[in-house]
Design a protein around this motif. Structure first.
Motif, PDB file in Angstrom:
ATOM      1  N   ALA A 170       3.820 -14.569  11.993  1.00  0.00           N
ATOM      2  CA  ALA A 170       2.552 -14.370  12.698  1.00  0.00           C
ATOM      3  C   ALA A 170       2.220 -12.622  12.709  1.00  0.00           C
ATOM      4  N   ILE A 171       2.074 -12.288  11.525  1.00  0.00           N
ATOM      5  CA  ILE A 171       1.752 -10.874  11.324  1.00  0.00           C
ATOM      6  C   ILE A 171       0.189 -10.336  11.837  1.00  0.00           C
ATOM      7  N   GLU A 172       0.190  -9.385  12.687  1.00  0.00           N
ATOM      8  CA  GLU A 172      -1.248  -8.953  13.054  1.00  0.00           C
ATOM      9  C   GLU A 172      -1.490  -7.606  12.725  1.00  0.00           C
ATOM     10  N   THR A 173      -2.662  -7.026  12.452  1.00  0.00           N
ATOM     11  CA  THR A 173      -2.934  -5.636  12.517  1.00  0.00           C
ATOM     12  C   THR A 173      -3.121  -5.419  13.939  1.00  0.00           C
ATOM     13  N   ILE A 174      -2.374  -4.163  14.358  1.00  0.00           N
ATOM     14  CA  ILE A 174      -2.777  -3.640  15.826  1.00  0.00           C
ATOM     15  C   ILE A 174      -3.890  -2.533  15.711  1.00  0.00           C
ATOM     16  N   THR A 218      -5.764   0.577  12.716  1.00  0.00           N
ATOM     17  CA  THR A 218      -6.279   1.028  11.301  1.00  0.00           C
ATOM     18  C   THR A 218      -6.688   2.398  11.537  1.00  0.00           C
ATOM     19  N   GLY A 219      -6.665   3.115  10.382  1.00  0.00           N
ATOM     20  CA  GLY A 219      -7.146   4.282  10.063  1.00  0.00           C
ATOM     21  C   GLY A 219      -6.748   5.388  11.683  1.00  0.00           C
ATOM     22  N   SER A 220      -7.838   5.979  11.912  1.00  0.00           N
ATOM     23  CA  SER A 220      -7.799   6.889  12.989  1.00  0.00           C
ATOM     24  C   SER A 220      -7.363   6.442  14.413  1.00  0.00           C
ATOM     25  N   TYR A 277       4.547  10.357   3.927  1.00  0.00           N
ATOM     26  CA  TYR A 277       4.810   9.266   2.926  1.00  0.00           C
ATOM     27  C   TYR A 277       3.472   9.474   1.992  1.00  0.00           C
ATOM     28  N   GLY A 278       2.481  10.334   2.403  1.00  0.00           N
ATOM     29  CA  GLY A 278       1.201  10.569   1.532  1.00  0.00           C
ATOM     30  C   GLY A 278       0.067   9.416   1.915  1.00  0.00           C
ATOM     31  N   ARG A 279      -0.995  10.068   1.270  1.00  0.00           N
ATOM     32  CA  ARG A 279      -2.437   9.404   1.757  1.00  0.00           C
ATOM     33  C   ARG A 279      -2.258   8.038   1.456  1.00  0.00           C
ATOM     34  N   GLY A 280      -2.857   7.146   2.171  1.00  0.00           N
ATOM     35  CA  GLY A 280      -3.146   5.733   1.957  1.00  0.00           C
ATOM     36  C   GLY A 280      -3.992   5.216   3.170  1.00  0.00           C
ATOM     37  N   ARG A 281      -4.171   3.763   3.176  1.00  0.00           N
ATOM     38  CA  ARG A 281      -4.894   2.995   3.929  1.00  0.00           C
ATOM     39  C   ARG A 281      -4.044   2.524   4.924  1.00  0.00           C
ATOM     40  N   TRP A 282      -3.610   3.312   6.039  1.00  0.00           N
ATOM     41  CA  TRP A 282      -2.669   3.056   6.867  1.00  0.00           C
ATOM     42  C   TRP A 282      -2.850   2.192   7.978  1.00  0.00           C
ATOM     43  N   ARG A 283      -2.059   1.256   8.215  1.00  0.00           N
ATOM     44  CA  ARG A 283      -2.131  -0.038   9.555  1.00  0.00           C
ATOM     45  C   ARG A 283      -0.986   0.325  10.064  1.00  0.00           C
ATOM     46  N   TYR A 336       4.545   0.479  10.169  1.00  0.00           N
ATOM     47  CA  TYR A 336       3.402   1.018   9.777  1.00  0.00           C
ATOM     48  C   TYR A 336       3.193   0.613   8.321  1.00  0.00           C
ATOM     49  N   GLU A 337       2.155   0.231   7.617  1.00  0.00           N
ATOM     50  CA  GLU A 337       2.174  -0.150   6.292  1.00  0.00           C
ATOM     51  C   GLU A 337       0.883   0.288   5.367  1.00  0.00           C
ATOM     52  N   ALA A 338       0.903   0.692   4.205  1.00  0.00           N
ATOM     53  CA  ALA A 338      -0.080   1.102   3.524  1.00  0.00           C
ATOM     54  C   ALA A 338      -0.125   0.709   2.201  1.00  0.00           C
TER      55      ALA A 338
END
Length: 76
Positions: free
Chosen positions: A11-15, A17-19, A31-37, A60-62
């Motif tokens: 049941a993974i959901e994104t809470i 993203t980004g800003s 950890y570096g630049r990435g598309r963080w969620r 957190y995941e990127a």
């Protein structure tokens, strides 16, 4: 709290993203630049006492970096 994730998360959901992520600056520095969620899901965890419980987890995941900073939000 230290714990080990056992098996797959469900049941993974994104809470957020980004800003929308409050910790974005810190995550990029560490950890570096990435598309963080910021994501949440449910899974079985083994606690330091050896007890196995089902819990709601947040992390957190990127892309290209992976999953980082898991924390237990509540036990089910």
């Amino acid at each position: 709290m230290h714990f080990e994730i056992i098996g797959e998360l469900s049941a993974i959901e994104t809470i957020a993203t980004g800003s929308g992520i409050r910790e974005l600056t810190r995550l990029r520095k560490r950890y570096g630049r990435g598309r963080w969620r910021k994501r949440k899901g449910f899974g079985r965890v083994r606690l330091p006492s050896g007890e196995i419980m089902v819990a709601e987890l947040h992390w957190y995941e990127a892309t290209g970096i992976g999953k980082r900073e898991f924390k237990i939000k509540r036990f089910l």
